[in-house]
Design a protein around this motif. Sequence first.
Motif, PDB file in Angstrom:
ATOM      1  N   THR A 162       0.805  -1.228   0.000  1.00  0.00           N
ATOM      2  CA  THR A 162       0.000   0.000   0.000  1.00  0.00           C
ATOM      3  C   THR A 162       0.835   1.273   0.000  1.00  0.00           C
ATOM      4  O   THR A 162       0.319   2.332  -0.340  1.00  0.00           O
ATOM      5  CB  THR A 162      -0.909   0.049   1.241  1.00  0.00           C
ATOM      6  OG1 THR A 162      -0.094   0.092   2.424  1.00  0.00           O
ATOM      7  CG2 THR A 162      -1.822  -1.172   1.295  1.00  0.00           C
ATOM      8  N   GLN A 163       2.115   1.196   0.414  1.00  0.00           N
ATOM      9  CA  GLN A 163       2.980   2.367   0.576  1.00  0.00           C
ATOM     10  C   GLN A 163       2.322   3.407   1.472  1.00  0.00           C
ATOM     11  O   GLN A 163       2.437   4.610   1.255  1.00  0.00           O
ATOM     12  CB  GLN A 163       3.341   2.987  -0.773  1.00  0.00           C
ATOM     13  CG  GLN A 163       4.229   2.109  -1.639  1.00  0.00           C
ATOM     14  CD  GLN A 163       4.546   2.742  -2.971  1.00  0.00           C
ATOM     15  OE1 GLN A 163       4.012   2.355  -4.001  1.00  0.00           O
ATOM     16  NE2 GLN A 163       5.420   3.729  -2.963  1.00  0.00           N
ATOM     17  N   SER A 164       1.641   2.931   2.520  1.00  0.00           N
ATOM     18  CA  SER A 164       0.917   3.829   3.419  1.00  0.00           C
ATOM     19  C   SER A 164       1.036   3.328   4.847  1.00  0.00           C
ATOM     20  O   SER A 164       0.637   2.193   5.148  1.00  0.00           O
ATOM     21  CB  SER A 164      -0.559   3.911   3.014  1.00  0.00           C
ATOM     22  OG  SER A 164      -1.322   4.561   4.013  1.00  0.00           O
ATOM     23  N   SER A 165       1.565   4.178   5.741  1.00  0.00           N
ATOM     24  CA  SER A 165       1.621   3.828   7.158  1.00  0.00           C
ATOM     25  C   SER A 165       0.216   3.764   7.751  1.00  0.00           C
ATOM     26  O   SER A 165      -0.073   2.915   8.595  1.00  0.00           O
ATOM     27  CB  SER A 165       2.470   4.852   7.920  1.00  0.00           C
ATOM     28  OG  SER A 165       3.802   4.838   7.465  1.00  0.00           O
ATOM     29  N   LEU A 166      -0.657   4.673   7.305  1.00  0.00           N
ATOM     30  CA  LEU A 166      -2.016   4.693   7.840  1.00  0.00           C
ATOM     31  C   LEU A 166      -2.762   3.414   7.479  1.00  0.00           C
ATOM     32  O   LEU A 166      -3.455   2.835   8.314  1.00  0.00           O
ATOM     33  CB  LEU A 166      -2.761   5.915   7.300  1.00  0.00           C
ATOM     34  CG  LEU A 166      -4.169   6.149   7.853  1.00  0.00           C
ATOM     35  CD1 LEU A 166      -4.131   6.300   9.368  1.00  0.00           C
ATOM     36  CD2 LEU A 166      -4.795   7.378   7.211  1.00  0.00           C
ATOM     37  N   ALA A 167      -2.611   2.941   6.246  1.00  0.00           N
ATOM     38  CA  ALA A 167      -3.266   1.695   5.852  1.00  0.00           C
ATOM     39  C   ALA A 167      -2.702   0.499   6.613  1.00  0.00           C
ATOM     40  O   ALA A 167      -3.380  -0.524   6.776  1.00  0.00           O
ATOM     41  CB  ALA A 167      -3.106   1.477   4.348  1.00  0.00           C
TER      42      ALA A 167
END
Length: 426
Positions: free
Chosen positions: A285-290
């Motif tokens: 996802t390249q997302s810390s939040l995800a």
Amino acid sequence: MTLPNLEKSSTALPPIAQVPALWTFMGLVGGLLGGLAVAFLAPGALPVVQTWVQPVGDMWLRALQATIVPLVVALLFTGVTQTIAMASAGAMARRSLGMFLGFLTFSAGVAIVFTPILLSLLPIPTEAGAALRNTLGATEPGPVPGVAEFLRAIVPTNVIDAAANDRLLPLILFVSAFALAVGRLAGPQREVMTTFFAALASAMLVVIGWVLALAPIGVFALSMAVAATSGTAAIGALAHYVMIVVLTGTIVLLAGYAFAVAIARQPLGRFARAMLPAQAIALSTQSSLASLPAMLGACRNLGVRETTSEFVMPLAVALFRATSPAMNLAVAIYVAHLYGVELSPMVLASAWLVAILVSLSSVSLPGSISFVVSVGPIAIAMNAPVAPLALLVAVEVLPDLMRTLGNVTMDVAVTAAVDRKAPRAD
């Protein structure tokens, strides 16, 4: 203890005009292929590229540069005020922020020490470096200031003049001090100032969103001009850049494991196994939040109390970017080496400080915007040109994998460390 609200603890983002990073990367690929076709199949068309295509890229680059100073000022102000607000949330918040700032300081030091070593062991290809400088515009490095001149320059006599002349270190220090002063004002006055800077940040984010929405066109034009002039050397330069920045980020990632073992007292094998699901989601996802639910699961597997993980983890996702100082500094150091800028101890010290401060201003921003906001001020503080950033942002999709991987790993490590140091009920 109240759970931090991610929406309140990060800069409120307006709807921003964006294109997926993949489209920007495709613009880079298309421009490189078009430039190679000109270089090898139709060299007579090079003047046409330089007359009609390259100016389009230059216009986009100028628009990108115009957003840096006002956006950094607005986001830095809001980042400092948010950090102050978080520090008032209690002992656990202050302990978390202390660990965040401590590791950000270390992260910036990683680039200062290791990136020059990597560049000496794996030097920039001479032909590729010359090609990029010739196409993007070579600049003469400015004189290296002495210690006395450097110290005098830290305190600006005219902050407006400092902003107009891209002297970002004194500007950033002034804005940080100003934000601290605003935090001491009475409630209504403080709210007026924070609302103003939040609105300024939102408006500038919309502007830079418009600029970055044109990134595929701007990057296509710039990369086509570079490839038409330099041939395959441009591809080698971009590949070499990605390798150096990713290696710098890898050192921070490994430091996250060392932090988990030395500070959080987690067995290495146990920590590594617990991190695998969160790291897999981070890469996809390249997302810390995800990755937040998976990171909370990793904390449970490591025996971290839910009262700690449910407080610290959202705080880390909102405020903490462990890899940012190291990898942003690595980009700026790479550009400085590319252009032959002398990196004196004073220059590196100013870049180190700027890297730490601007990491607070880039939280919860889309990757391409965060790249420009974070790296641009560091490059300017080093007296290095920002023109190469317009091309490098197109390949940021690759280093961003390492950024997210390192951030997720360190978020869990620091949460476990805070839990270990928190008092336990009998």
